[in-house]
Design a protein around this motif. Structure first.
Motif, PDB file in Angstrom:
ATOM      1  N   LEU A 297      78.080  12.319 -71.204  1.00  0.00           N
ATOM      2  CA  LEU A 297      76.604  12.532 -71.684  1.00  0.00           C
ATOM      3  C   LEU A 297      76.618  13.948 -71.800  1.00  0.00           C
ATOM      4  O   LEU A 297      76.444  14.878 -70.890  1.00  0.00           O
ATOM      5  CB  LEU A 297      75.502  11.824 -70.814  1.00  0.00           C
ATOM      6  CG  LEU A 297      75.710  10.389 -70.633  1.00  0.00           C
ATOM      7  CD1 LEU A 297      74.833   9.993 -69.422  1.00  0.00           C
ATOM      8  CD2 LEU A 297      74.978   9.588 -71.938  1.00  0.00           C
ATOM      9  N   GLU A 298      76.245  14.558 -73.165  1.00  0.00           N
ATOM     10  CA  GLU A 298      76.250  15.872 -73.415  1.00  0.00           C
ATOM     11  C   GLU A 298      75.556  15.975 -74.782  1.00  0.00           C
ATOM     12  O   GLU A 298      75.378  15.115 -75.360  1.00  0.00           O
ATOM     13  CB  GLU A 298      77.832  16.580 -73.339  1.00  0.00           C
ATOM     14  CG  GLU A 298      78.692  15.898 -74.273  1.00  0.00           C
ATOM     15  CD  GLU A 298      80.414  16.335 -74.087  1.00  0.00           C
ATOM     16  OE1 GLU A 298      80.433  17.043 -73.263  1.00  0.00           O
ATOM     17  OE2 GLU A 298      80.968  15.933 -74.911  1.00  0.00           O
ATOM     18  N   HIS A 299      75.330  17.118 -75.365  1.00  0.00           N
ATOM     19  CA  HIS A 299      74.726  17.553 -76.374  1.00  0.00           C
ATOM     20  C   HIS A 299      75.736  17.048 -77.558  1.00  0.00           C
ATOM     21  O   HIS A 299      76.841  17.365 -77.572  1.00  0.00           O
ATOM     22  CB  HIS A 299      74.661  19.145 -76.564  1.00  0.00           C
ATOM     23  CG  HIS A 299      73.831  19.503 -77.652  1.00  0.00           C
ATOM     24  ND1 HIS A 299      72.383  19.606 -77.526  1.00  0.00           N
ATOM     25  CD2 HIS A 299      74.173  20.072 -79.075  1.00  0.00           C
ATOM     26  CE1 HIS A 299      71.876  20.185 -78.706  1.00  0.00           C
ATOM     27  NE2 HIS A 299      72.854  20.218 -79.510  1.00  0.00           N
ATOM     28  N   GLY A 300      75.015  16.180 -78.362  1.00  0.00           N
ATOM     29  CA  GLY A 300      75.750  15.751 -79.611  1.00  0.00           C
ATOM     30  C   GLY A 300      76.398  14.385 -79.503  1.00  0.00           C
ATOM     31  O   GLY A 300      76.811  13.886 -80.178  1.00  0.00           O
ATOM     32  N   THR A 301      76.521  13.636 -78.047  1.00  0.00           N
ATOM     33  CA  THR A 301      76.891  12.371 -77.930  1.00  0.00           C
ATOM     34  C   THR A 301      75.779  11.579 -78.560  1.00  0.00           C
ATOM     35  O   THR A 301      74.697  11.527 -78.808  1.00  0.00           O
ATOM     36  CB  THR A 301      76.747  12.197 -76.261  1.00  0.00           C
ATOM     37  OG1 THR A 301      77.481  12.927 -75.614  1.00  0.00           O
ATOM     38  CG2 THR A 301      77.008  10.643 -76.305  1.00  0.00           C
ATOM     39  N   CYS A 302      76.352  10.125 -79.296  1.00  0.00           N
ATOM     40  CA  CYS A 302      75.666   9.548 -80.180  1.00  0.00           C
ATOM     41  C   CYS A 302      75.304   8.115 -79.534  1.00  0.00           C
ATOM     42  O   CYS A 302      76.163   7.618 -78.739  1.00  0.00           O
ATOM     43  CB  CYS A 302      76.578   9.417 -81.478  1.00  0.00           C
ATOM     44  SG  CYS A 302      76.825  10.836 -82.450  1.00  0.00           S
ATOM     45  N   MET A 303      74.247   7.556 -79.927  1.00  0.00           N
ATOM     46  CA  MET A 303      73.955   6.487 -79.032  1.00  0.00           C
ATOM     47  C   MET A 303      73.131   5.541 -79.841  1.00  0.00           C
ATOM     48  O   MET A 303      72.759   5.767 -81.056  1.00  0.00           O
ATOM     49  CB  MET A 303      72.723   6.640 -78.005  1.00  0.00           C
ATOM     50  CG  MET A 303      72.381   5.748 -77.102  1.00  0.00           C
ATOM     51  SD  MET A 303      71.228   6.270 -75.523  1.00  0.00           S
ATOM     52  CE  MET A 303      70.012   6.756 -76.624  1.00  0.00           C
ATOM     53  N   TRP A 304      73.589   4.170 -79.714  1.00  0.00           N
ATOM     54  CA  TRP A 304      73.067   2.819 -80.473  1.00  0.00           C
ATOM     55  C   TRP A 304      72.305   2.120 -79.405  1.00  0.00           C
ATOM     56  O   TRP A 304      72.732   1.890 -78.248  1.00  0.00           O
ATOM     57  CB  TRP A 304      73.982   2.267 -81.355  1.00  0.00           C
ATOM     58  CG  TRP A 304      74.411   2.944 -82.496  1.00  0.00           C
ATOM     59  CD1 TRP A 304      73.886   2.729 -83.781  1.00  0.00           C
ATOM     60  CD2 TRP A 304      75.284   3.992 -82.677  1.00  0.00           C
ATOM     61  NE1 TRP A 304      74.551   3.685 -84.655  1.00  0.00           N
ATOM     62  CE2 TRP A 304      75.474   4.314 -83.971  1.00  0.00           C
ATOM     63  CE3 TRP A 304      76.076   4.553 -81.502  1.00  0.00           C
ATOM     64  CZ2 TRP A 304      76.506   5.270 -84.330  1.00  0.00           C
ATOM     65  CZ3 TRP A 304      76.971   5.480 -82.122  1.00  0.00           C
ATOM     66  CH2 TRP A 304      77.107   5.761 -83.326  1.00  0.00           C
ATOM     67  N   VAL A 305      71.212   1.357 -79.685  1.00  0.00           N
ATOM     68  CA  VAL A 305      70.544   0.492 -78.824  1.00  0.00           C
ATOM     69  C   VAL A 305      70.573  -0.991 -79.554  1.00  0.00           C
ATOM     70  O   VAL A 305      70.172  -0.928 -80.442  1.00  0.00           O
ATOM     71  CB  VAL A 305      69.166   0.889 -78.174  1.00  0.00           C
ATOM     72  CG1 VAL A 305      69.321   2.410 -77.293  1.00  0.00           C
ATOM     73  CG2 VAL A 305      68.391   1.047 -79.198  1.00  0.00           C
ATOM     74  N   SER A 306      70.453  -1.908 -78.621  1.00  0.00           N
ATOM     75  CA  SER A 306      70.244  -3.317 -79.089  1.00  0.00           C
ATOM     76  C   SER A 306      69.268  -4.139 -77.996  1.00  0.00           C
ATOM     77  O   SER A 306      69.945  -4.007 -76.892  1.00  0.00           O
ATOM     78  CB  SER A 306      71.600  -4.176 -79.176  1.00  0.00           C
ATOM     79  OG  SER A 306      72.379  -3.431 -80.359  1.00  0.00           O
ATOM     80  N   ALA A 307      68.407  -4.979 -78.486  1.00  0.00           N
ATOM     81  CA  ALA A 307      67.894  -5.819 -77.630  1.00  0.00           C
ATOM     82  C   ALA A 307      68.196  -7.303 -77.958  1.00  0.00           C
ATOM     83  O   ALA A 307      68.300  -7.666 -78.837  1.00  0.00           O
ATOM     84  CB  ALA A 307      66.332  -5.811 -77.729  1.00  0.00           C
ATOM     85  N   PHE A 308      68.266  -8.180 -76.823  1.00  0.00           N
ATOM     86  CA  PHE A 308      68.573  -9.569 -76.762  1.00  0.00           C
ATOM     87  C   PHE A 308      67.399 -10.575 -76.283  1.00  0.00           C
ATOM     88  O   PHE A 308      66.742  -9.931 -75.024  1.00  0.00           O
ATOM     89  CB  PHE A 308      69.782 -10.137 -76.055  1.00  0.00           C
ATOM     90  CG  PHE A 308      70.878  -9.301 -76.187  1.00  0.00           C
ATOM     91  CD1 PHE A 308      71.991 -10.021 -76.968  1.00  0.00           C
ATOM     92  CD2 PHE A 308      71.152  -7.969 -76.201  1.00  0.00           C
ATOM     93  CE1 PHE A 308      73.328  -9.443 -77.058  1.00  0.00           C
ATOM     94  CE2 PHE A 308      72.382  -7.227 -76.303  1.00  0.00           C
ATOM     95  CZ  PHE A 308      73.210  -7.867 -76.887  1.00  0.00           C
ATOM     96  N   ASP A 309      66.878 -11.241 -76.995  1.00  0.00           N
ATOM     97  CA  ASP A 309      65.527 -12.158 -76.331  1.00  0.00           C
ATOM     98  C   ASP A 309      66.326 -13.472 -76.107  1.00  0.00           C
ATOM     99  O   ASP A 309      66.427 -14.368 -77.083  1.00  0.00           O
ATOM    100  CB  ASP A 309      64.510 -12.230 -77.578  1.00  0.00           C
ATOM    101  CG  ASP A 309      63.408 -12.852 -77.031  1.00  0.00           C
ATOM    102  OD1 ASP A 309      63.403 -13.411 -75.857  1.00  0.00           O
ATOM    103  OD2 ASP A 309      62.603 -13.260 -77.847  1.00  0.00           O
ATOM    104  N   HIS A 310      66.636 -13.798 -75.004  1.00  0.00           N
ATOM    105  CA  HIS A 310      67.238 -14.991 -74.566  1.00  0.00           C
ATOM    106  C   HIS A 310      68.123 -15.612 -75.538  1.00  0.00           C
ATOM    107  O   HIS A 310      68.370 -16.688 -75.870  1.00  0.00           O
ATOM    108  CB  HIS A 310      66.428 -16.252 -74.142  1.00  0.00           C
ATOM    109  CG  HIS A 310      65.342 -16.503 -75.364  1.00  0.00           C
ATOM    110  ND1 HIS A 310      64.018 -16.066 -75.313  1.00  0.00           N
ATOM    111  CD2 HIS A 310      65.241 -17.661 -75.902  1.00  0.00           C
ATOM    112  CE1 HIS A 310      63.494 -16.854 -76.383  1.00  0.00           C
ATOM    113  NE2 HIS A 310      64.142 -17.618 -76.783  1.00  0.00           N
ATOM    114  N   SER A 311      69.167 -14.807 -75.789  1.00  0.00           N
ATOM    115  CA  SER A 311      70.058 -15.014 -76.632  1.00  0.00           C
ATOM    116  C   SER A 311      71.470 -14.301 -76.279  1.00  0.00           C
ATOM    117  O   SER A 311      71.574 -13.143 -75.667  1.00  0.00           O
ATOM    118  CB  SER A 311      70.024 -14.375 -77.976  1.00  0.00           C
ATOM    119  OG  SER A 311      69.722 -13.078 -78.251  1.00  0.00           O
ATOM    120  N   GLN A 312      72.594 -15.009 -76.436  1.00  0.00           N
ATOM    121  CA  GLN A 312      74.043 -14.498 -75.879  1.00  0.00           C
ATOM    122  C   GLN A 312      74.504 -13.446 -76.871  1.00  0.00           C
ATOM    123  O   GLN A 312      74.890 -12.208 -76.162  1.00  0.00           O
ATOM    124  CB  GLN A 312      75.013 -15.581 -75.846  1.00  0.00           C
ATOM    125  CG  GLN A 312      76.272 -15.434 -75.373  1.00  0.00           C
ATOM    126  CD  GLN A 312      77.189 -16.785 -75.321  1.00  0.00           C
ATOM    127  OE1 GLN A 312      76.892 -17.774 -75.934  1.00  0.00           O
ATOM    128  NE2 GLN A 312      78.328 -16.689 -74.702  1.00  0.00           N
TER     129      GLN A 312
END
Length: 328
Positions: A297-312
Motif C-alpha cells: 500500500l503506497e503512492h500509485g497502488t491501483c485498486m478495484w472494488v466489487s460488491a456482492f448481494d447474496h450472490s456467490q
C-alpha cells in the motif's frame, strides 16, 4: 500511464496515536473529515438494476492504511447455503450452487483487488466466457476466470458477511498465474487462491456435497440454536441417533473449526455493519507485509472494488482503476 486509466483516491495522513476501532461503525471524527470518492459499480446480481455506488475513504498513519467503504444494499443477507431437514435426511438449500453460481441463498460480500498497475479489465486479470483458456477446464457458470497471465501477483481481499465478519477479518487471497489441473477436481479456480495460513478455518458443515442430499458433520449442542454459523465447541459430531430435528428445520452450513485465521491469510482486519439498506465496512492492513502474495500500500497502488448481494460470484464491477495518492 494514460490519465484516463484511473481515478484518484487521496489517502489522508493521521498520527500514529490516533485510535481507530475496526468495528464497521466509522464513528471516529477523523472519518467525518476525510475526503471521499464515489465509484459507480454495475453488473451485480440482486442489486437494484444490478448497480450500487461505493463511497470510499482512506487514512494512513505511515504504518497502516485504513479504508472505509459504504454501499447501498437493500437486503441484509446472512443465510449462507443452509441445510434443511427433509424426509430423506438433509439437503443444501440452493439455487445455482451446483454450478458455483448461487444467487439466492448466499451471504453478502465485498472484494478489493490491489495491483501495481492500473490497466483495464481488472488489470488484465478478468478472462470472460466459459472456456477462456483452451488448455484448462471450462467453468460451470459461463462467466469466466481470474488469473494473471503476465505472472504478476494481484492482492485480493474478500470480506464475507458470515464466514469472516465475526473473525474481524477479510479473507486475504491473491490472483496469480494459472494453476495446474488436479485429478478429480470439480471446481478449477484458475489463478484465484487464498494466501497461506498457520491455523484457523471455516468449512462447510457437510461431508460430501450432492444436490440430492448431504450428511452434516456436526450438530449444535443446543437443539434451538439460531446462529449464522456453527461453532466447533458449541457443536457435537453428527450421529443419526441424535438427529431428532423435524422436517423443515434449517441449520447453518458454515462451521468454524477455530476462532479465526492466523498467518498470511489474516493480514487484513475488517468489520462490516448493515443498517437501513447500507453496508459500512472498515478495513485495515499494514502498508508493507512480508508475504509474496501481498501488494504494498503506497503512492500509485491501483485498486478495484466489487460488491456482492447474496450472490456467490455475480459481483458488481467498474472499469477505471482507483489510484491511491498518499498525501505527505
Amino acid at each position: 500511464m494514460a490519465q484516463n486509466t484511473y481515478i484518484s483516491l487521496n489517502v489522508v495522513p493521521i498520527g500514529a496515536n490516533v485510535l481507530m476501532e475496526i468495528d464497521g461503525l466509522a464513528d471516529e471524527p477523523i472519518w467525518q473529515e476525510a475526503q471521499s470518492i464515489n465509484v459507480h459499480t454495475i453488473g451485480g446480481a440482486n442489486f437494484v438494476d444490478g448497480q450500487t455506488t461505493v463511497t470510499i475513504k482512506a487514512l494512513s498513519n505511515k504504518h497502516e492504511t485504513f479504508f472505509l467503504f459504504t454501499w447501498a444494499d437493500p437486503t441484509h443477507s446472512l443465510s449462507h447455503l443452509p441445510i434443511e431437514k427433509v424426509s430423506t435426511g438433509w439437503k443444501v438449500v440452493e439455487n445455482g450452487f451446483y454450478e458455483f453460481d448461487e444467487q439466492s441463498h448466499y451471504e453478502d460480500k465485498f472484494a478489493v483487488m490491489l495491483s501495481k498497475t492500473c490497466n483495464s479489465g481488472a488489470d488484465g486479470t478478468a478472462h470472460l466466457g466459459k472456456t477462456p483458456f483452451h488448455d484448462k477446464p471450462s467453468n460451470w457458470h459461463g462467466k469466466g476466470y481470474h488469473a494473471s497471465v503476465d505472472n504478476k501477483v494481484r492482492d485480493l481481499w474478500h470480506w464475507k458477511a458470515v464466514r469472516t465478519n465475526d473473525m474481524i477479518l477479510a479473507d486475504d487471497n491473491f490472483i496469480g498465474p494459472l494453476t495446474k489441473v488436479l485429478s478429480g477436481q470439480r471446481r478449477y479456480s484458475a489463478g484465484y487462491l487464498p494466501d497461506g495460513k498457520e491455523s484457523g478455518a471455516y468449512v462447510m458443515n457437510w461431508l460430501w456435497y450432492s444436490p440430492n442430499g448431504v450428511i452434516p458433520k456436526r450438530l449444535p449442542k443446543d437443539a434451538l440454536y439460531e446462529g449464522d454459523i456453527i461453532p466447533w465447541f458449541g457443536s457435537k459430531p453428527y450421529k443419526k441417533d441424535d438427529d431428532h430435528y423435524p422436517i423443515g428445520t434449517r441449520l447453518p452450513s458454515v462451521l468454524y473449526r477455530s476462532n479465526r485465521f492466523e498467518g498470511d491469510r489474516a493480514d487484513v482486519r475488517a468489520r462490516g455493519q448493515w443498517k437501513n439498506g447500507q453496508w459500512t465496512l472498515e478495513l485495515v492492513r499494514k502498508n508493507m507485509t512480508p508475504s509474496v502474495h501481498d501488494v504494498a500500500l503506497e503512492h500509485g497502488t491501483c485498486m478495484w472494488v466489487s460488491a456482492f448481494d447474496h450472490s456467490q460470484i455475480a459481483h458488481t464491477r467498474h472499469n477505471l482503476a482507483i489510484s491511491l495518492k498518499y498525501i505527505l
